[in-house]
Design a protein around this motif. Sequence first.
Motif, mmCIF file in Angstrom:
data_model
loop_
_atom_site.group_PDB
_atom_site.id
_atom_site.type_symbol
_atom_site.label_atom_id
_atom_site.label_comp_id
_atom_site.label_asym_id
_atom_site.label_seq_id
_atom_site.Cartn_x
_atom_site.Cartn_y
_atom_site.Cartn_z
ATOM 1 N N GLY A 1 -3.317 -0.335 -3.158
ATOM 2 C CA GLY A 1 -3.883 -1.569 -2.639
ATOM 3 C C GLY A 1 -2.772 -2.608 -2.704
ATOM 4 N N ILE A 2 -2.609 -3.378 -1.633
ATOM 5 C CA ILE A 2 -1.524 -4.375 -1.593
ATOM 6 C C ILE A 2 -2.156 -5.757 -1.371
ATOM 7 N N VAL B 1 -0.532 -14.610 -9.863
ATOM 8 C CA VAL B 1 -0.547 -14.660 -8.396
ATOM 9 C C VAL B 1 -1.960 -15.002 -7.959
ATOM 10 N N GLU B 2 -2.099 -15.983 -7.085
ATOM 11 C CA GLU B 2 -3.425 -16.258 -6.542
ATOM 12 C C GLU B 2 -3.567 -15.422 -5.274
ATOM 13 N N ILE B 3 -4.627 -14.640 -5.203
ATOM 14 C CA ILE B 3 -4.738 -13.660 -4.122
ATOM 15 C C ILE B 3 -5.595 -14.197 -2.979
ATOM 16 N N GLY B 4 -5.060 -14.092 -1.757
ATOM 17 C CA GLY B 4 -5.820 -14.511 -0.583
ATOM 18 C C GLY B 4 -6.555 -13.343 0.035
ATOM 19 N N ASP B 5 -5.900 -12.190 0.049
ATOM 20 C CA ASP B 5 -6.484 -11.034 0.712
ATOM 21 C C ASP B 5 -5.904 -9.754 0.097
ATOM 22 N N LEU B 6 -6.547 -8.638 0.395
ATOM 23 C CA LEU B 6 -6.067 -7.341 -0.107
ATOM 24 C C LEU B 6 -6.244 -6.297 0.997
ATOM 25 N N VAL B 7 -5.361 -5.326 1.021
ATOM 26 C CA VAL B 7 -5.479 -4.231 1.990
ATOM 27 C C VAL B 7 -5.264 -2.920 1.245
ATOM 28 N N GLU B 8 -6.097 -1.932 1.528
ATOM 29 C CA GLU B 8 -5.944 -0.644 0.858
ATOM 30 C C GLU B 8 -4.959 0.242 1.623
ATOM 31 N N PRO C 1 3.988 0.579 5.529
ATOM 32 C CA PRO C 1 4.974 -0.444 5.154
ATOM 33 C C PRO C 1 5.064 -1.606 6.140
ATOM 34 N N ASP C 2 4.994 -1.332 7.433
ATOM 35 C CA ASP C 2 5.166 -2.428 8.400
ATOM 36 C C ASP C 2 3.922 -3.320 8.509
ATOM 37 N N GLU C 3 2.824 -2.909 7.885
ATOM 38 C CA GLU C 3 1.625 -3.762 7.922
ATOM 39 C C GLU C 3 1.289 -4.374 6.558
ATOM 40 N N ALA C 4 2.089 -4.023 5.550
ATOM 41 C CA ALA C 4 1.791 -4.501 4.196
ATOM 42 C C ALA C 4 2.057 -6.006 4.088
ATOM 43 N N PRO C 5 1.103 -6.775 3.555
ATOM 44 C CA PRO C 5 1.290 -8.223 3.464
ATOM 45 C C PRO C 5 2.279 -8.654 2.381
ATOM 46 N N SER C 6 2.665 -7.754 1.490
ATOM 47 C CA SER C 6 3.660 -8.071 0.455
ATOM 48 C C SER C 6 4.096 -6.756 -0.189
ATOM 49 N N ASP C 7 4.881 -6.874 -1.253
ATOM 50 C CA ASP C 7 5.240 -5.661 -2.001
ATOM 51 C C ASP C 7 4.539 -5.662 -3.367
ATOM 52 N N LEU C 8 3.467 -6.459 -3.470
ATOM 53 C CA LEU C 8 2.730 -6.531 -4.740
ATOM 54 C C LEU C 8 1.558 -5.557 -4.707
ATOM 55 N N ALA D 1 -14.145 -4.289 -1.452
ATOM 56 C CA ALA D 1 -15.122 -5.174 -2.107
ATOM 57 C C ALA D 1 -14.400 -6.389 -2.704
ATOM 58 N N LEU D 2 -13.195 -6.164 -3.236
ATOM 59 C CA LEU D 2 -12.421 -7.269 -3.806
ATOM 60 C C LEU D 2 -12.008 -8.264 -2.733
ATOM 61 N N ARG D 3 -11.737 -7.724 -1.568
ATOM 62 C CA ARG D 3 -11.364 -8.561 -0.435
ATOM 63 C C ARG D 3 -12.526 -9.507 -0.104
#
Length: 290
Positions: free
Chosen positions: A172-173, A184-191, A195-202, A234-236
């Motif tokens: 999950g990124i 880190v304050e989280i705005g969104d998450l992606v499962e 790599p080219d769609e990942a919003p960060s490296d966290l 669900a976290l999203r």
Amino acid sequence: MRVRKAVIPAAGFGTRFLPATKAVPKEMLPLVDRPIIQYAVEEAVASGIEQIIIVIASGRSAIEEHFDSHPALERWLEDRGQIELLRAVRRITEVGTIAFVHQKEQLGLGHAVLMAKELVGDEPFAVMLPDDVMLNPGGTPVTGQLIEQYSAHRGSVIALHRVSREDTSRYGIVAPLREEHRLVEIGDLVEKPPPDEAPSDLAVLGRYILSPKIFDKLETTQRGAGGEIQLTDALRALAREQPVFGYRFEGVRHDAGTRLGWLKANVALSLESDEADEFRAYVRSLDLRD
Ligand code: G1P
């Protein structure tokens, strides 16, 4: 509100380890001298957790048996004066209350967590994925660090770790809104984004402190990545309504959920075990040239 309960999902098929995991749950594979799941249970206890809820697959009892007492074995060890082993065996059952809930169908991590809804009730709780073995020798355990952050910021908190871009599809990124030191304050998450769609490296690692509101979200979460009901989805939804933070924890994570990761974890932990000197000498003696 204090974080008193932890949910440990342990109901997967362990396909990466087949055929070893045909009869034995993956969480019962050993890491040096104890099964993988015991590391999570020990971390929970060291973090002040009082009740542990383990989600197991229906019809599988090895994990329940592991945390239950074994009078015949204890007597046998006692009769032979094997006091150290006797202590090790007894210690397993002295970890506070452990409850078991069954997941009848393997519908994903989110679904497994939802199985614990009744036992958790209306209070914040930890989720600990046993595949991620988190160690912070001499310091606050990783779950304890997240609990401290939960108490300070009053929002759900997820363990984060930077990964290389090519590895984003394994985790999950998160999309950070703000970062301040480790928080880190989280705005969104992606499962598991490519790599080219990942919003960060966290990347999300397997420790969470969650608001009970997550259960409402899980109940309406549709199947996502891999056709499974994902906790990340669900976290999203939760992050749209309540603050969700990430915390770049202090400590080391071993990935015991893949064969290579499990082998590496065994080597790393063996190098810290009672037999470290002999093991180090053995590793040095190996011919490691290609
Ligand atoms: C799960 C979560 C994922 C997280 C990972 C951490 O994935 O769904 O968001 O990054 O654990 O280990 P799994 O490894 O079960 O596929």
